[in-house]
Design a protein around this motif. Structure first.
Motif, short mmCIF file in Angstrom:
data_model
loop_
_atom_site.label_atom_id
_atom_site.label_comp_id
_atom_site.label_asym_id
_atom_site.label_seq_id
_atom_site.Cartn_x
_atom_site.Cartn_y
_atom_site.Cartn_z
N ILE A 49 -5.43 4.41 -7.86
CA ILE A 49 -4.24 4.11 -6.93
C ILE A 49 -3.28 3.41 -7.81
O ILE A 49 -3.60 2.38 -8.74
CB ILE A 49 -4.53 2.85 -5.85
CG1 ILE A 49 -5.55 3.33 -4.93
CG2 ILE A 49 -2.92 2.50 -5.06
CD1 ILE A 49 -5.35 4.48 -4.13
N SER B 200 0.94 1.75 -8.62
CA SER B 200 2.38 1.41 -7.96
C SER B 200 3.38 2.25 -8.74
O SER B 200 3.36 2.57 -9.78
CB SER B 200 2.51 -0.18 -8.33
OG SER B 200 1.34 -0.67 -7.79
N VAL C 256 2.16 4.80 -4.90
CA VAL C 256 2.76 4.27 -3.87
C VAL C 256 4.14 3.43 -4.31
O VAL C 256 4.31 2.86 -5.04
CB VAL C 256 1.67 3.14 -3.46
CG1 VAL C 256 1.95 2.32 -1.98
CG2 VAL C 256 0.30 3.65 -3.39
N ALA D 28 3.90 1.84 1.32
CA ALA D 28 3.00 0.68 2.17
C ALA D 28 3.61 -0.63 1.78
O ALA D 28 4.73 -0.89 1.08
CB ALA D 28 1.74 0.42 1.09
N THR E 26 6.25 -3.13 -5.80
CA THR E 26 5.21 -1.97 -5.32
C THR E 26 3.87 -2.45 -6.29
O THR E 26 2.79 -1.76 -5.86
CB THR E 26 6.02 -0.53 -6.40
OG1 THR E 26 5.91 -0.78 -7.65
CG2 THR E 26 6.84 -0.27 -5.59
N SER F 222 2.49 -3.25 -2.93
CA SER F 222 2.14 -2.08 -1.92
C SER F 222 0.96 -1.12 -2.50
O SER F 222 0.21 -0.70 -1.74
CB SER F 222 3.36 -1.24 -1.91
OG SER F 222 3.65 -0.71 -3.05
N GLY F 223 0.58 -1.08 -3.74
CA GLY F 223 -0.42 -0.28 -4.33
C GLY F 223 -1.66 -0.95 -3.71
O GLY F 223 -2.49 -0.28 -3.05
N VAL G 200 -2.75 -0.02 -0.32
CA VAL G 200 -3.37 1.25 -0.09
C VAL G 200 -4.74 1.43 -0.66
O VAL G 200 -5.74 1.71 -0.25
CB VAL G 200 -2.54 2.42 -0.87
CG1 VAL G 200 -3.32 3.82 -0.73
CG2 VAL G 200 -1.22 2.59 -0.10
N CYS H 34 9.06 10.57 -0.34
CA CYS H 34 7.72 10.39 -0.76
C CYS H 34 6.86 11.93 -0.28
O CYS H 34 7.29 12.58 0.64
CB CYS H 34 6.84 9.36 -0.51
SG CYS H 34 6.59 9.10 1.30
N SER I 148 4.23 5.70 5.72
CA SER I 148 3.64 4.48 5.12
C SER I 148 2.02 4.51 5.66
O SER I 148 1.82 4.82 6.77
CB SER I 148 4.53 3.55 5.93
OG SER I 148 3.86 1.91 5.31
N VAL I 149 1.38 3.90 4.87
CA VAL I 149 -0.23 3.89 5.13
C VAL I 149 -0.45 3.27 6.38
O VAL I 149 0.10 2.35 6.99
CB VAL I 149 -0.95 3.32 3.91
CG1 VAL I 149 -0.52 1.64 3.88
CG2 VAL I 149 -2.39 3.60 3.83
#
Length: 543
Positions: free
Chosen positions: A379, A381, A412, A439, A459, A462-463, A466, A517, A522-523
């Motif tokens: 994962i 960012s 992400v 996310a 981000t 947000s990473g 996820v 994206c 969004s997750v």
């Protein structure tokens, strides 16, 4: 690198210098943002539907396996109460005996490894930006070139890289040099009123309340008082100015300083040789563990202890790998961090950092391929510069040099808690081809070093949302492959095909969120778990 975007001329616009605020409990933070990344659209928060997944899908189930998440970052405070019992331990290593018990080349790597430390226990804190390091390395070869015609065909790519780095360096150096001059001029203007008030109050430090309580007929004191009150209202205090100046000096003295080289005196490896890999130390906290601790809390903070936040999957274990200094990380350290994670059993790797220049991107590409070949989900960012990364280089990258893309790496972007035109984080990078999913990444509350809590945007945060969701899904569906898990996360995202949002960095220009994206969404942990169960059932029937 978590960069500060600094204005050149106006102090009052400079908010990037402030250090994170630490709170001893979450009670001091805005309740509106507390744990929102766990909530769902049903609760009017565009979170990852984690609580809903626990309440409706997982309450009577036991995880099938422990998922190890490697946090490749700047260090983690593993002593935080929220992370107790959530830290990976190398069972083949005996702590503190000074011996490489498991013969993996790293002595006492009980909870991970520090690739930016020295054998003597010292740590790299400040570092150059990558474009500075590249410029230093390539200038002897290209510094006197006046025309591309003088460059051999095999050197054209590096010559182009040299020119781009020189342009970036010149721009940044001019920017921060101008800021240094401006803040020094302002400091002189600020100094005289400050000293007048200090003398009047007979103390070196004073508050806004002190200023407001000054009653005098002395015009000089009144003018000084009013001047300082006016600037205080704009957020400009003596402490602010000192912090501002410190940030500028850090850029000029370390990140942009062509003569600064901590690596050669502390780490003492050859950064250009990927086979020179057994260096560093086991100090996984390092001198600045805010970022990695915050990230780790989002992924795995205890959901049951009732003392703070709820991590997404507190059944996960965090493996700590320190590669990110205050400056840009090196390609070699990132690559070896990925390989260490894979070789030591990590299932998911979280990388909340990035940069726009790379001289040895092949090191990272080979490591990402290595993770892909060993069924490890990576994962990354997307970055915080409001750029369309379809149009720029961004490292580490899921795009391989042969034009293909990693099947086990997810990039992400960051979204806010609010559906609508401000849904996309104003700072977030985006890209229909290069950013896979969004996310929660704005107004996130998580843990900080020293048993504390903080709130932040990026981000970078947000990473790990996820990463946490991926670990959660995998812990209940252990037979999934990493590529299947990636597909599940993207295909189960909350999509809003008709929702228009402000494009980051475009000043009120809008686009369909679905165009920002790959997944267009969004997750969503709840939907991902339901999707995963279908695949598990299909797989079981096949057998």
């Amino acid at each position: 690198m978590k960069r500060f975007l600094l204005p050149v001329l106006m102090l009052i616009s400079f908010f990037g210098v402030s250090q994170p605020q630490y709170f001893s409990s979450v009670d001091s933070l805005d309740k509106k943002y507390f744990n929102w990344f766990n909530l769902s659209p049903d609760e009017k928060y565009q979170g990852a539907s984690v609580d809903k997944a626990f309440n409706e899908l997982l309450k009577d189930r036991t995880p099938a396996k422990k998922v190890i998440v490697a946090v490749i970052d700047g260090g983690v405070d593993i002593s935080h109460p929220e992370l107790q019992g959530k830290i990976w331990t190398n069972s083949d290593e005996i702590e503190g005996n000074g011996i490489d018990d498991d013969n993996n080349g790293y002595i006492d790597d009980v909870h991970g490894w520090n690739f930016i430390g020295g054998a003597d226990g010292r740590d790299v804190y400040y570092e150059n930006m990558e474009f500075v390091r590249i410029l230093k390395e390539l200038t002897p070869k290209f510094g006197n070139i006046v025309s591309e015609k003088e460059v051999a065909a095999g050197d054209l790519n590096n010559y182009d890289l040299y020119l781009r780095c020189k342009k970036e360096y010149d721009k940044e150096y001019e920017n921060y040099s101008a800021q240094r001059k401006n803040v020094e001029k302002f400091e002189q203007k600020f100094k005289n009123p400050k000293e007048i008030i200090q003398a009047y109050l007979k103390k070196d430090k004073f508050t806004l309340e002190d200023l407001k309580n000054i009653k005098t007929d002395n015009e000089i004191i009144k003018q000084s008082r009013d001047y300082l009150i006016d600037w205080n209202k704009k957020g400009v205090t003596p402490e602010f100015i000192a912090s501002y100046k410190k940030q500028i000096n850090e850029w000029l003295d370390y990140r942009l300083n062509m003569d600064f080289d901590p690596r050669s005196t502390i780490v003492k490896d050859n950064p250009a040789d990927i086979n020179d890999r057994y260096y560093g130390n086991n100090d996984i906290k390092g001198p600045s563990a805010f970022h990695g601790t915050f990230v780790s809390g989002i992924i795995a903070a205890n959901r049951e202890n009732g003392i703070g936040i709820k991590g997404i999957n507190s059944n996960a274990e965090i493996m700590v790998l320190r590669v990110v200094p205050d400056g840009d990380e090196r390609d070699k350290d990132v690559a070896l961090g990925i390989r260490y994670a894979v070789d030591n059993g990590a299932n998911v790797i979280n990388m909340s950092f990035g940069k726009y220049f790379s001289l040895r991107g092949a090191f990272m590409e080979d490591a990402i391929r290595y993770a892909e070949a060993h069924n490890v989900l990576v994962i990354h960012s997307a970055g915080n510069e409001a750029d369309n990364t379809d149009l720029t280089d961004n490292y580490p990258s899921a795009r391989y040099s042969d034009g293909t893309k990693s099947s086990t790496m997810i990039t992400v972007g960051a979204n806010t808690y609010k559906k609508g035109k401000t849904f996309c984080g104003r700072f977030s990078n985006y890209g229909k081809e290069t950013v896979d999913i969004f996310a929660p990444g704005v107004d996130i509350v998580s843990i900080s070093p020293g048993s504390k809590y903080s709130q932040g945007d990026g981000t970078s945060f947000s990473g790990p949302v996820v990463a946490g969701v991926a670990a959660l899904v995998w812990s209940y569906n252990p037979n999934l492959t990493a590529s299947q898990l990636k597909d599940i996360l993207l295909n189960s995202a909350d999509v809003y095909p008709k929702m228009k949002v402000y494009i980051p960095g475009k000043k009120k220009e809008k686009a369909l969120f679905s165009d920002l994206c790959v997944s267009g969404g969004s997750v969503n942990a709840f939907k991902a778990l339901k999707e995963a169960s279908k695949i598990q059932v299909t797989a079981n029937r096949t057998h």
